[in-house]
Every structure is written in structure tokens, then in C-alpha cells.
Motif scaffolding. Structure first.
Motif, PDB file in Angstrom:
ATOM      1  N   TYR A  50     -43.266  57.352 112.543  1.00  0.00           N
ATOM      2  CA  TYR A  50     -44.015  56.488 113.473  1.00  0.00           C
ATOM      3  C   TYR A  50     -45.151  55.768 112.748  1.00  0.00           C
ATOM      4  O   TYR A  50     -45.336  54.552 112.911  1.00  0.00           O
ATOM      5  CB  TYR A  50     -44.571  57.324 114.623  1.00  0.00           C
ATOM      6  N   ILE A  51     -45.898  56.500 111.935  1.00  0.00           N
ATOM      7  CA  ILE A  51     -47.037  55.902 111.225  1.00  0.00           C
ATOM      8  C   ILE A  51     -46.550  54.835 110.240  1.00  0.00           C
ATOM      9  O   ILE A  51     -47.097  53.725 110.182  1.00  0.00           O
ATOM     10  CB  ILE A  51     -47.836  56.996 110.484  1.00  0.00           C
ATOM     11  N   LEU A  52     -45.528  55.170 109.470  1.00  0.00           N
ATOM     12  CA  LEU A  52     -45.013  54.211 108.498  1.00  0.00           C
ATOM     13  C   LEU A  52     -44.455  52.969 109.180  1.00  0.00           C
ATOM     14  O   LEU A  52     -44.634  51.842 108.685  1.00  0.00           O
ATOM     15  CB  LEU A  52     -43.927  54.862 107.646  1.00  0.00           C
ATOM     16  N   LYS A  53     -43.771  53.161 110.290  1.00  0.00           N
ATOM     17  CA  LYS A  53     -43.212  52.014 111.017  1.00  0.00           C
ATOM     18  C   LYS A  53     -44.322  51.090 111.492  1.00  0.00           C
ATOM     19  O   LYS A  53     -44.242  49.860 111.321  1.00  0.00           O
ATOM     20  CB  LYS A  53     -42.376  52.500 112.205  1.00  0.00           C
ATOM     21  N   ARG A  54     -45.383  51.661 112.072  1.00  0.00           N
ATOM     22  CA  ARG A  54     -46.494  50.832 112.560  1.00  0.00           C
ATOM     23  C   ARG A  54     -47.169  50.096 111.405  1.00  0.00           C
ATOM     24  O   ARG A  54     -47.485  48.899 111.513  1.00  0.00           O
ATOM     25  CB  ARG A  54     -47.508  51.695 113.300  1.00  0.00           C
ATOM     26  N   LEU A  55     -47.419  50.793 110.318  1.00  0.00           N
ATOM     27  CA  LEU A  55     -48.051  50.156 109.172  1.00  0.00           C
ATOM     28  C   LEU A  55     -47.174  49.038 108.602  1.00  0.00           C
ATOM     29  O   LEU A  55     -47.681  47.966 108.229  1.00  0.00           O
ATOM     30  CB  LEU A  55     -48.334  51.190 108.087  1.00  0.00           C
ATOM     31  N   ALA A  56     -45.860  49.273 108.543  1.00  0.00           N
ATOM     32  CA  ALA A  56     -44.952  48.265 108.013  1.00  0.00           C
ATOM     33  C   ALA A  56     -44.900  47.037 108.923  1.00  0.00           C
ATOM     34  O   ALA A  56     -44.911  45.892 108.442  1.00  0.00           O
ATOM     35  CB  ALA A  56     -43.554  48.853 107.837  1.00  0.00           C
ATOM     36  N   ILE A  57     -44.863  47.256 110.225  1.00  0.00           N
ATOM     37  CA  ILE A  57     -44.852  46.134 111.177  1.00  0.00           C
ATOM     38  C   ILE A  57     -46.123  45.314 111.030  1.00  0.00           C
ATOM     39  O   ILE A  57     -46.087  44.072 110.977  1.00  0.00           O
ATOM     40  CB  ILE A  57     -44.699  46.661 112.618  1.00  0.00           C
ATOM     41  N   LEU A  58     -47.272  45.975 110.949  1.00  0.00           N
ATOM     42  CA  LEU A  58     -48.547  45.272 110.799  1.00  0.00           C
ATOM     43  C   LEU A  58     -48.618  44.528 109.468  1.00  0.00           C
ATOM     44  O   LEU A  58     -49.178  43.426 109.389  1.00  0.00           O
ATOM     45  CB  LEU A  58     -49.704  46.264 110.920  1.00  0.00           C
ATOM     46  N   THR A  59     -48.041  45.120 108.435  1.00  0.00           N
ATOM     47  CA  THR A  59     -48.026  44.467 107.127  1.00  0.00           C
ATOM     48  C   THR A  59     -47.192  43.195 107.156  1.00  0.00           C
ATOM     49  O   THR A  59     -47.607  42.150 106.640  1.00  0.00           O
ATOM     50  CB  THR A  59     -47.469  45.436 106.064  1.00  0.00           C
ATOM     51  N   ILE A  60     -46.020  43.250 107.787  1.00  0.00           N
ATOM     52  CA  ILE A  60     -45.175  42.059 107.925  1.00  0.00           C
ATOM     53  C   ILE A  60     -45.905  40.985 108.728  1.00  0.00           C
ATOM     54  O   ILE A  60     -45.888  39.798 108.362  1.00  0.00           O
ATOM     55  CB  ILE A  60     -43.838  42.419 108.602  1.00  0.00           C
ATOM     56  N   ARG A  61     -46.554  41.378 109.805  1.00  0.00           N
ATOM     57  CA  ARG A  61     -47.264  40.405 110.647  1.00  0.00           C
ATOM     58  C   ARG A  61     -48.404  39.734 109.898  1.00  0.00           C
ATOM     59  O   ARG A  61     -48.633  38.530 110.033  1.00  0.00           O
ATOM     60  CB  ARG A  61     -47.790  41.100 111.903  1.00  0.00           C
ATOM     61  N   ARG A  62     -49.138  40.516 109.114  1.00  0.00           N
ATOM     62  CA  ARG A  62     -50.306  39.955 108.432  1.00  0.00           C
ATOM     63  C   ARG A  62     -49.914  39.066 107.258  1.00  0.00           C
ATOM     64  O   ARG A  62     -50.459  37.961 107.094  1.00  0.00           O
ATOM     65  CB  ARG A  62     -51.231  41.068 107.934  1.00  0.00           C
ATOM     66  N   PHE A  63     -48.981  39.512 106.425  1.00  0.00           N
ATOM     67  CA  PHE A  63     -48.684  38.785 105.193  1.00  0.00           C
ATOM     68  C   PHE A  63     -47.513  37.812 105.326  1.00  0.00           C
ATOM     69  O   PHE A  63     -47.328  36.955 104.468  1.00  0.00           O
ATOM     70  CB  PHE A  63     -48.414  39.783 104.070  1.00  0.00           C
ATOM     71  N   GLU A  64     -46.708  37.949 106.367  1.00  0.00           N
ATOM     72  CA  GLU A  64     -45.627  37.022 106.706  1.00  0.00           C
ATOM     73  C   GLU A  64     -44.665  36.736 105.544  1.00  0.00           C
ATOM     74  O   GLU A  64     -44.365  35.574 105.243  1.00  0.00           O
ATOM     75  CB  GLU A  64     -46.208  35.707 107.225  1.00  0.00           C
TER      76      GLU A  64
END
Length: 415
Positions: free
Chosen positions: A11-25
Motif C-alpha cells: 500500500y505504501i509503495l503504491k501510494r508513493l509510486a502514484i504520487l511520484t508519477i503525478r509529480r514528475f509526469e
């Protein structure tokens, strides 16, 4: 790690990965298929790495933990002890998310999306939706089919990768694989195909597993695109999988503005095949090992045996072990491989409980029992293989990873 801890980590890794994709595009190139994912990933990286800020997942990071790990950083392997490794990953990823300037994050990510069980592709798409989706192959009996209702269900799961692509995206499909090619009807994306068949957008022709002076050498082939041809030669690797990888990479190079010649040149210059995937290794007693011990499916096993048949040299020895996760198709698949062995190899060394079905298939096809050796484990087989080989022999070593046939390779390779 206990399952509760694993679920929390996922769960933690998924959230961090989603936020990373959103921020850096970053633009995501996602690859799925029953075989050839890692080779395709390495080939695409070879073609694009000098032109873009790009990251390719290390190892085979293709599941609920591996894909987020590839997104969060250029991690080379999962470290030990596990608790400290994952704590470090979470902490560093959080700090990068807050502090790292966007210009330092990769413009592109090349990711493998595994589909070991139903729902896996959907889970990974929730993390990162691709601009380009690649389907390498499905095969008649795909790996992991044990966890699905049937073969069609495996294909349906992998189709999810391209179903929701938009008209500005690209779907790269295997023209030679009936199930993969049919996926063109399931996507709105621009479809491009690769393969040996006439009609593929990127066509592979004049393919050859080459020997020189009676020794295994490498492969050569041509890539054809819109009437233009370019030759490719790779030394020290064998099999059509590497040609498929080159064709995929060339198509993606063209999508990103390279021409066919440029794509082929960068592929030839920079492609580094992953270890234990049809690599040539020097063996003791002046023998030649084709090391394909990383993994196995019926499709990849058939292709590997074709290489063994094509290569010139001394005796052909097939050291083969279980193909796992085939469920009710397992006996049929292993016996079918045995029939091919009977027409390909001089000696069969079969390892594991399912390996006995390979032996039965070979014997039923006419291979003499004196040419067939059976062992329960790789450790038991390794010493005997070292004893029976002789100068000039070409030895194929292949099985599912859990069978640990790399131990056979380590026993017989030249130091």
C-alpha cells in the motif's frame, strides 16, 4: 515478511509510486507478455538511452513490489535485511518526492508489467498508465496459466495493458502470435506490429543462429520497415527472442523520431542481453553452453531447442527441467517438449518431477533410453553432466527459475 506487513508495504509503495508519477509526469513504456519482457526492456533502453533521460527497471521488477520500486528509484536489487531495505526505500522516496527538482527525474520509464494472476495488470495500471503498451507474446500454453481459468483468460488479462490507451498512444503487438495480434481490436491506440510474418510493420527477415568455424557465434537478421532494410548482428546470444526485442525497440525508436538505421545502430551498439537468457558461455573441456536457465515456458523452450538444432558443433545435449505454473496443461506441455528433444538433441538430461514427462515424450518419439538421464535436482545432475560432456559439445540449459539450473551452468562452465 508476514503477509500483513507485506500488504502494508504494498500500500505504501503504491501510494508513493502514484504520487511520484503525478509529480514528475514521466512517459511510461509498459511491457507485458509470457516471454521476452526483459529482453524487450533492455533493447528499448539501448535504442533510447543516448537521446532521453530514461530509466529501465533493474532485474525483473514486474510485480506489486517491483514496479513501484522501479518508479521510485534506480534500485539494482532488493537488499538485506528486508526491513531496513524497505525502510530506506520509503524514506528516500518520500524525500525525493518533496525535494527532487523535476528536471532530475527520468523523462521516460521502461517498465515490465507481470501478470502472474488475475488482477495484476489492473493493479499496475492504477500506478502508471503507459503511453506505449507492448505485448511481446502469449503462446499456446502461456506461463502462469495455472492461476487462470484458461489460456483465453491469460490473454484477456494482458489485453488490459492496451484496452484503455487513447488515440494518441501506441500499442506494439506481436504479429506472429495469434492471441497478441488479435488484441488490435481491443484498443483505440495506434497499433504497430513486429514479427517474421509478411504484413508486420517491423518485419524480421533472414534470421540465422550462426556458427563460425564449427563454433556457436551469435545471430544475424534484417529489420524491414516501409521498404527499407538494415542488417543486425549480435555476438554471443542466440534465439529469435533477441530479434523480436530489436524489432520492438526499432519501432519505439521510430515513434520517438529516430529512423530505422539509427534505431538498429543504437540497438547493435548498446544492447546488453540479460544474464541467463540464451547467452553463450564457455564450458569445460572446450564445450559451448547456451545458458537459458533464468526461466522457461513451452514457447521459450521450443524456441531454445530450435537454436540447439540450428547450431553447428559436436553433440547436442539438452539439460532441461520443469516448466512451472502450467496447471492442467503441464503433462501435455512437457511431453510435447520431449518430442521436440527427440528430433533435436543427442542426449537429454531431464531434471525434476515434471522433467520425467519430457523424458517420456522423447522416448515415445523414438529417442533411445540410453540417451536419456533423469535426476530429481540440479545438484544431482550437475556432476553427471560434467562427466559426460566432451570437446565440441553444445549444451542447452533451461528450466523455470525455481529449478535452479544455473547450478548446472556453474558446475560445467570454464573458470
Amino acid at each position: 515478511m508476514k503477509q500483513t506487513s507485506v500488504n502494508i508495504l504494498k500500500y505504501i509503495l503504491k501510494r508513493l509510486a502514484i504520487l511520484t508519477i503525478r509529480r514528475f509526469e514521466p512517459e511510461v513504456i509498459a511491457i507485458t507478455g509470457s516471454v521476452g519482457k526483459t529482453s524487450a526492456k533492455e533493447a528499448i533502453f539501448a535504442v533510447l538511452k543516448d537521446h532521453f533521460r530514461i530509466r529501465a527497471a533493474s532485474e525483473s521488477f514486474n510485480n506489486e513490489l517491483g514496479v513501484p520500486l522501479a518508479i521510485l528509484g534506480n534500485w539494482k536489487a532488493i537488499g538485506r535485511p528486508l526491513i531496513f531495505f524497505w525502510l530506506k526505500v520509503v524514506l528516500i522516496s518520500f524525500l525525493r518526492l518533496i525535494l527532487l527538482p523535476k528536471r532530475f527525474y527520468p523523462k521516460m520509464l521502461i517498465l515490465e508489467y507481470g501478470a502472474q494472476k488475475p488482477g495484476d495488470i489492473k493493479y499496475l495500471l492504477e500506478i502508471g498508465s503507459p503511453k506505449i503498451g507492448v505485448i511481446t507474446a502469449i503462446g499456446k500454453i502461456p506461463v502462469h496459466v495455472e492461476y487462470y481459468e484458461d489460456i483465453a483468460a491469460v490473454a484477456k488479462e494482458k489485453t488490459r495493458l492496451i484496452e484503455n490507451l487513447t488515440t494518441s498512444n501506441f500499442a506494439i503487438l506481436n504479429f506472429d502470435d495469434e492471441l497478441a495480434a488479435a488484441m488490435a481490436e481491443k484498443t483505440r491506440a495506434k497499433t504497430m506490429t513486429f514479427g517474421f510474418g509478411e504484413g508486420a510493420n517491423m518485419r524480421i527477415t533472414n534470421f540465422e543462429n550462426r556458427s563460425e568455424d564449427g563454433r556457436p557465434y551469435g545471430i544475424s537478421f534484417k529489420l524491414e520497415y516501409e521498404g527499407s532494410f538494415v542488417p543486425v548482428v549480435l555476438v554471443g546470444v542466440f534465439g529469435e527472442a533477441h530479434a523480436y526485442a530489436g524489432a520492438i525497440a526499432a519501432l519505439i525508436g521510430i515513434i520517438y523520431g529516430l529512423n530505422l538505421v539509427e534505431s538498429a545502430e543504437y540497438f547493435s551498439a548498446h544492447y546488453r542481453p540479460a544474464k541467463r537468457r540464451m547467452n553463450l558461455t564457455a564450458g569445460v573441456k572446450e564445450t559451448y553452453i547456451i545458458d537459458d536457465s533464468y526461466n522457461a515456458s513451452p514457447l521459450s523452450m521450443e524456441k531454445a531447442l530450435k537454436v540447439l538444432k540450428d547450431l553447428k558443433g559436436g553433440r547436442k545435449i539438452a539439460v532441461l527441467g520443469d516448466m512451472l505454473e502450467l496447471g492442467r496443461y503441464s503433462i501435455e506441455a512437457h511431453e510435447g517438449i520431449g518430442k521436440i528433444v527427440a528430433e533435436t538433441a543427442d542426449i537429454l538430461v531431464a531434471i525434476g518431477p515434471r522433467g520425467k514427462f519430457i523424458s517420456e515424450g522423447a522416448k515415445n518419439k523414438g529417442m533411445h533410453g540410453s540417451k536419456i538421464l533423469n535426476f530429481d535436482t540440479a545438484e544431482e545432475a550437475a556432476k553427471t553432466v560434467e562427466q559426460i560432456i566432451r570437446k565440441g559439445d553444445v549444451i542447452l540449459v533451461k528450466a523455470s527459475r525455481a529449478m535452479e539450473l544455473d547450478k548446472v551452468v556453474e558446475e560445467i562452465k570454464s573458470v
